[in-house]
Design a protein around this motif. Structure first.
Motif, PDB file in Angstrom:
ATOM      1  N   ASN A 110       0.827  -1.125   0.016  1.00  0.00           N
ATOM      2  CA  ASN A 110      -0.099  -0.085  -0.004  1.00  0.00           C
ATOM      3  C   ASN A 110       0.716   1.214  -0.004  1.00  0.00           C
ATOM      4  O   ASN A 110       0.409   2.241   0.553  1.00  0.00           O
ATOM      5  N   GLU A 111       1.985   1.198  -0.567  1.00  0.00           N
ATOM      6  CA  GLU A 111       3.057   2.299  -0.539  1.00  0.00           C
ATOM      7  C   GLU A 111       3.144   2.737  -2.220  1.00  0.00           C
ATOM      8  O   GLU A 111       3.141   3.973  -2.072  1.00  0.00           O
ATOM      9  N   ARG A 112       3.003   1.948  -2.902  1.00  0.00           N
ATOM     10  CA  ARG A 112       3.281   2.425  -4.479  1.00  0.00           C
ATOM     11  C   ARG A 112       2.371   1.353  -5.323  1.00  0.00           C
ATOM     12  O   ARG A 112       2.552   0.242  -5.094  1.00  0.00           O
ATOM     13  N   TRP A 113       1.645   2.097  -6.396  1.00  0.00           N
ATOM     14  CA  TRP A 113       0.730   1.482  -7.119  1.00  0.00           C
ATOM     15  C   TRP A 113       1.270   1.792  -8.483  1.00  0.00           C
ATOM     16  O   TRP A 113       1.715   2.763  -8.944  1.00  0.00           O
ATOM     17  N   ALA A 114       0.738   0.856  -9.439  1.00  0.00           N
ATOM     18  CA  ALA A 114       0.976   0.995 -10.941  1.00  0.00           C
ATOM     19  C   ALA A 114      -0.374   1.029 -11.561  1.00  0.00           C
ATOM     20  O   ALA A 114      -1.381   0.157 -11.231  1.00  0.00           O
ATOM     21  N   LEU A 165      -6.417  -1.423 -14.795  1.00  0.00           N
ATOM     22  CA  LEU A 165      -6.006  -2.249 -13.780  1.00  0.00           C
ATOM     23  C   LEU A 165      -4.903  -1.419 -12.991  1.00  0.00           C
ATOM     24  O   LEU A 165      -4.473  -0.554 -13.323  1.00  0.00           O
ATOM     25  N   VAL A 166      -5.053  -1.887 -11.475  1.00  0.00           N
ATOM     26  CA  VAL A 166      -4.279  -0.958 -10.602  1.00  0.00           C
ATOM     27  C   VAL A 166      -3.510  -2.200  -9.766  1.00  0.00           C
ATOM     28  O   VAL A 166      -4.216  -3.244  -9.241  1.00  0.00           O
ATOM     29  N   ILE A 167      -2.190  -2.173  -9.614  1.00  0.00           N
ATOM     30  CA  ILE A 167      -1.389  -3.112  -9.021  1.00  0.00           C
ATOM     31  C   ILE A 167      -0.553  -2.781  -7.782  1.00  0.00           C
ATOM     32  O   ILE A 167      -0.099  -1.590  -8.199  1.00  0.00           O
ATOM     33  N   PHE A 187       4.547  -3.589  -4.403  1.00  0.00           N
ATOM     34  CA  PHE A 187       5.064  -4.690  -3.418  1.00  0.00           C
ATOM     35  C   PHE A 187       4.657  -6.022  -3.416  1.00  0.00           C
ATOM     36  O   PHE A 187       5.465  -6.795  -3.570  1.00  0.00           O
ATOM     37  N   SER A 188       3.391  -6.251  -3.394  1.00  0.00           N
ATOM     38  CA  SER A 188       2.850  -7.420  -3.125  1.00  0.00           C
ATOM     39  C   SER A 188       2.429  -8.070  -4.707  1.00  0.00           C
ATOM     40  O   SER A 188       2.321  -9.412  -4.672  1.00  0.00           O
ATOM     41  N   ARG A 189       2.590  -7.278  -5.542  1.00  0.00           N
ATOM     42  CA  ARG A 189       2.079  -7.625  -6.915  1.00  0.00           C
ATOM     43  C   ARG A 189       0.539  -8.076  -7.034  1.00  0.00           C
ATOM     44  O   ARG A 189       0.378  -8.739  -7.983  1.00  0.00           O
ATOM     45  N   GLU A 190      -0.466  -7.594  -5.951  1.00  0.00           N
ATOM     46  CA  GLU A 190      -1.606  -7.910  -5.900  1.00  0.00           C
ATOM     47  C   GLU A 190      -2.417  -6.947  -7.069  1.00  0.00           C
ATOM     48  O   GLU A 190      -2.301  -5.671  -6.842  1.00  0.00           O
ATOM     49  N   LEU A 191      -3.371  -7.415  -7.634  1.00  0.00           N
ATOM     50  CA  LEU A 191      -4.264  -6.510  -8.487  1.00  0.00           C
ATOM     51  C   LEU A 191      -5.386  -6.052  -7.500  1.00  0.00           C
ATOM     52  O   LEU A 191      -6.108  -6.792  -6.764  1.00  0.00           O
TER      53      LEU A 191
END
Length: 60
Positions: free
Chosen positions: A27-31, A49-51, A54-58
């Motif tokens: 929850n610090e950086r998203w793409a 899409l938002v990922i 850090f965790s590569r979770e969609l």
């Protein structure tokens, strides 16, 4: 998929700053990414899409 079909794929050069940018916790950086999807008679829909980087979770 685009490369396999011979479709045009745009790539951006990776800078030193982009290589150094890392997430150290969730929850610090998203793409995000957008894609137009053909839906038949209804035309196109936009898939967004938002990922979590850090965790590569969609996320959505």
């Amino acid at each position: 998929m685009f490369q396999l079909r011979g479709w045009q794929v745009k790539t951006r050069p990776v800078t030193d700053e982009a290589r150094r940018s890392r997430a150290s916790q969730p929850n610090e950086r998203w793409a995000t990414d957008l894609c137009r999807v053909w839906t038949g008679r209804n035309g196109c829909a936009t898939l967004t899409l938002v990922i979590d980087c850090f965790s590569r979770e969609l996320l959505g």
